[in-house]
Design a protein around this motif. Structure first.
Motif, mmCIF file in Angstrom:
data_model
loop_
_atom_site.group_PDB
_atom_site.id
_atom_site.type_symbol
_atom_site.label_atom_id
_atom_site.label_comp_id
_atom_site.label_asym_id
_atom_site.label_seq_id
_atom_site.Cartn_x
_atom_site.Cartn_y
_atom_site.Cartn_z
ATOM 1 N N PRO A 241 0.819 -1.222 0.000
ATOM 2 C CA PRO A 241 0.000 0.000 0.000
ATOM 3 C C PRO A 241 0.844 1.261 0.000
ATOM 4 N N ARG A 242 0.297 2.319 -0.670
ATOM 5 C CA ARG A 242 0.965 3.621 -0.708
ATOM 6 C C ARG A 242 0.059 4.621 -0.012
ATOM 7 N N TYR A 243 0.663 5.473 0.827
ATOM 8 C CA TYR A 243 -0.086 6.402 1.686
ATOM 9 C C TYR A 243 0.451 7.806 1.451
ATOM 10 N N LEU A 244 -0.429 8.732 1.017
ATOM 11 C CA LEU A 244 -0.023 10.122 0.791
ATOM 12 C C LEU A 244 -0.442 10.937 2.016
ATOM 13 N N MET A 245 0.519 11.414 2.782
ATOM 14 C CA MET A 245 0.256 11.995 4.102
ATOM 15 C C MET A 245 -0.266 13.430 4.007
ATOM 16 N N GLY A 246 -1.395 13.662 4.730
ATOM 17 C CA GLY A 246 -1.911 15.022 4.846
ATOM 18 C C GLY A 246 -2.750 15.491 3.678
ATOM 19 N N VAL A 247 -3.145 14.590 2.808
ATOM 20 C CA VAL A 247 -3.897 15.003 1.603
ATOM 21 C C VAL A 247 -5.307 14.419 1.645
ATOM 22 N N GLY A 248 -6.277 15.213 1.376
ATOM 23 C CA GLY A 248 -6.208 16.607 0.950
ATOM 24 C C GLY A 248 -7.596 17.068 0.550
ATOM 25 N N ARG A 249 -7.645 18.025 -0.328
ATOM 26 C CA ARG A 249 -8.936 18.454 -0.890
ATOM 27 C C ARG A 249 -9.471 17.361 -1.819
ATOM 28 N N PRO A 250 -10.790 17.337 -2.071
ATOM 29 C CA PRO A 250 -11.343 16.269 -2.924
ATOM 30 C C PRO A 250 -10.591 16.054 -4.235
ATOM 31 N N LEU A 251 -10.252 17.112 -4.953
ATOM 32 C CA LEU A 251 -9.597 16.922 -6.264
ATOM 33 C C LEU A 251 -8.128 16.549 -6.135
ATOM 34 N N GLY A 255 -6.805 13.080 -8.068
ATOM 35 C CA GLY A 255 -5.571 13.038 -8.877
ATOM 36 C C GLY A 255 -4.534 12.087 -8.306
ATOM 37 N N ALA A 256 -4.481 11.984 -6.988
ATOM 38 C CA ALA A 256 -3.499 11.077 -6.363
ATOM 39 C C ALA A 256 -3.935 9.624 -6.525
ATOM 40 N N VAL A 257 -5.252 9.365 -6.470
ATOM 41 C CA VAL A 257 -5.744 8.002 -6.727
ATOM 42 C C VAL A 257 -5.403 7.606 -8.159
ATOM 43 N N GLU A 258 -5.579 8.546 -9.090
ATOM 44 C CA GLU A 258 -5.243 8.253 -10.501
ATOM 45 C C GLU A 258 -3.745 7.932 -10.652
ATOM 46 N N ARG A 259 -2.937 8.396 -9.700
ATOM 47 C CA ARG A 259 -1.483 8.167 -9.763
ATOM 48 C C ARG A 259 -1.036 7.001 -8.875
ATOM 49 N N GLY A 260 -1.996 6.236 -8.335
ATOM 50 C CA GLY A 260 -1.643 5.001 -7.644
ATOM 51 C C GLY A 260 -1.538 5.073 -6.138
ATOM 52 N N ILE A 261 -2.110 6.125 -5.513
ATOM 53 C CA ILE A 261 -2.111 6.220 -4.050
ATOM 54 C C ILE A 261 -3.330 5.488 -3.492
ATOM 55 N N ASP A 262 -3.135 4.796 -2.348
ATOM 56 C CA ASP A 262 -4.197 3.956 -1.765
ATOM 57 C C ASP A 262 -4.794 4.520 -0.467
ATOM 58 N N LEU A 263 -3.995 5.275 0.302
ATOM 59 C CA LEU A 263 -4.440 5.750 1.622
ATOM 60 C C LEU A 263 -4.230 7.260 1.743
#
Ligand code: 2YM
Ligand code: ZN
Length: 371
Positions: A241-251, A255-263
């Motif tokens: 799993p990949r986790y993008l910390m502190g994000v974020g606004r809906p859009l 965009g991060a989900v489209e780039r492969g982020i999971d959490l």
């Protein structure tokens, strides 16, 4: 297995999966409501669960200062203490120390600081951060790292990234391996492609059960954040799993989900709820605005939450204007539900191979709104 991750579907770089922890499963992509001081502010745990949230975030920094990790452990750990039976991820404190504590000193050992609550002296080392998260009984613990402020010179960012790598090793060595529990590493490197790749390669080589992308959502803006994700995510193992910390606004999340982020985790839905800002399918709404004073319609006609099916905009406007505590409570519940609905839509779209269309629909919805 420490933390399990089942990949169920892909749509481009996006993934639909399930993270398996000692306290239950998390359907991904997932959004974690922030429960900094052992509470998702203004919500009871059963109401947080009713929004569909499966995992919440806690903070080492806040809980070590008050009530103290040993006290939480004595009372049965964070799950028992806050009556949240599901998975809990705790941040390690590095970021919070730099954004909240006073008189911080950071060196190879760790970070020394004074509490923002009472000025008392504290130290957080990699080993100490792992021990505190063990006392809290977090299903997913984060390594202690340094999150460089935006705009620091490249050589400082490089030194900071190397320090975080050495701290990752020390955290991994100190972590008590148990089935269903895991320690995630945090990729650093600022906005520099080569530093990001170096950090990701080194951490992947240490074989963690999950990887966070840190050092973002620090004011760099969405385009820079996406550019760093385009460089960093492909360097991370598909099966973790990949986790993008502190994000974020809906859009940001789309965009991060489209780039492969999971959490994801962010204070926005809860903090905005306390400042009369509501996220809706028609964009963001400031319910304090006089135009809502006599509006009998629900906050968000497309929302299935208990707030939108019960109360009018006029009533929510009244509560906020009157400073009634029910106002922030209801707006928080709606916002957290809105974020869970967003994640549900993204998960279903990935499973159906229809993420591009759903993302376009969400972008069009959010383009409206009055803030
Ligand atoms: N351990 C750790 N390492 C990080 O690099 C990190 C980077 C982060 N970046 C953010 N950004 C939070 C942005 N947030 C947006 C809404 C208003 C409050 C701030 N939170 C973070 C937390 C983090 N935690
Ligand atoms: Zn609602």
């Amino acid at each position: 297995m420490s933390i399990g991750f089942q990949l169920q579907a892909r749509d481009g770089a996006a993934r639909r999966g399930v993270v398996e922890t000692a306290h239950g499963r998390v359907d991904t992509p997932a959004f974690m409501p922030v429960g900094t001081a052992a509470t998702v502010k203004a919500m009871r745990p059963q109401d947080v669960a009713a929004t569909g949230a499966q995992m919440v975030l806690g903070n080492t920094y806040h809980l070590m200062l008050r009530p103290g990790a040993e006290t939480v452990a004595e009372l049965g750990g964070l799950h028992r203490f806050m009556a949240w039976p599901g998975p809990i991820l705790t941040d390690s404190g590095g970021y919070q120390v730099m954004s909240l504590a006073k008189l911080r000193k950071i060196d190879e050992r760790g970070v020394r600081f004074r509490s923002h609550i009472d000025g008392s002296k504290h130290e957080l080392t990699p080993e100490g951060a792992v021990e505190i998260q063990d006392l809290l009984d977090a299903d997913i613990a984060m390594q202690l790292d340094e999150c460089p402020a935006a705009g620091r010179p490249r050589d400082e960012v490089a030194d900071s990234m190397q320090l975080s790598l050495r701290w990752a090793e020390r955290c991994r060595a100190a972590f008590r391996e148990r089935a269903g529990y895991g320690l995630f590493a945090i990729v650093q490197g600022g906005m520099h492609d080569d530093l990001r790749r170096e950090s990701a390669h080194a951490l992947t080589g240490m074989d963690f059960p999950g990887y966070a992308v840190g050092g973002l959502a620090v004011g760099e803006g969405q385009a820079e954040m996406f550019r760093v994700l385009d460089v960093t995510v492909p360097e991370l193992p598909e099966a973790k799993p990949r986790y993008l910390m502190g994000v974020g606004r809906p859009l940001d999340i789309v965009g991060a989900v489209e780039r492969g982020i999971d959490l994801f985790d962010c204070v926005l839905p809860t903090r905005s709820g306390r400042t009369a800002q509501a996220f809706t399918h028609g964009g963001a709404v400031n319910i304090r605005n006089a135009r809502h004073r006599r509006d009998p319609r629900p906050l968000d006609p497309a929302c299935g939450c208990g707030v939108c099916s019960t109360f009018s905009r006029a009533y929510l406007h009244h509560l906020i204007r009157a400073g009634e505590m029910l106002g922030p409570m209801l707006l928080t519940e709606h916002n957290v539900f809105f974020y869970q609905t967003l994640m549900h839509r993204l998960r279903d779209a990935i499973a159906a191979g229809a993420l591009a269309d759903e993302a376009a629909r969400i972008r069009a919805e959010q383009a409206a709104g009055d803030i």
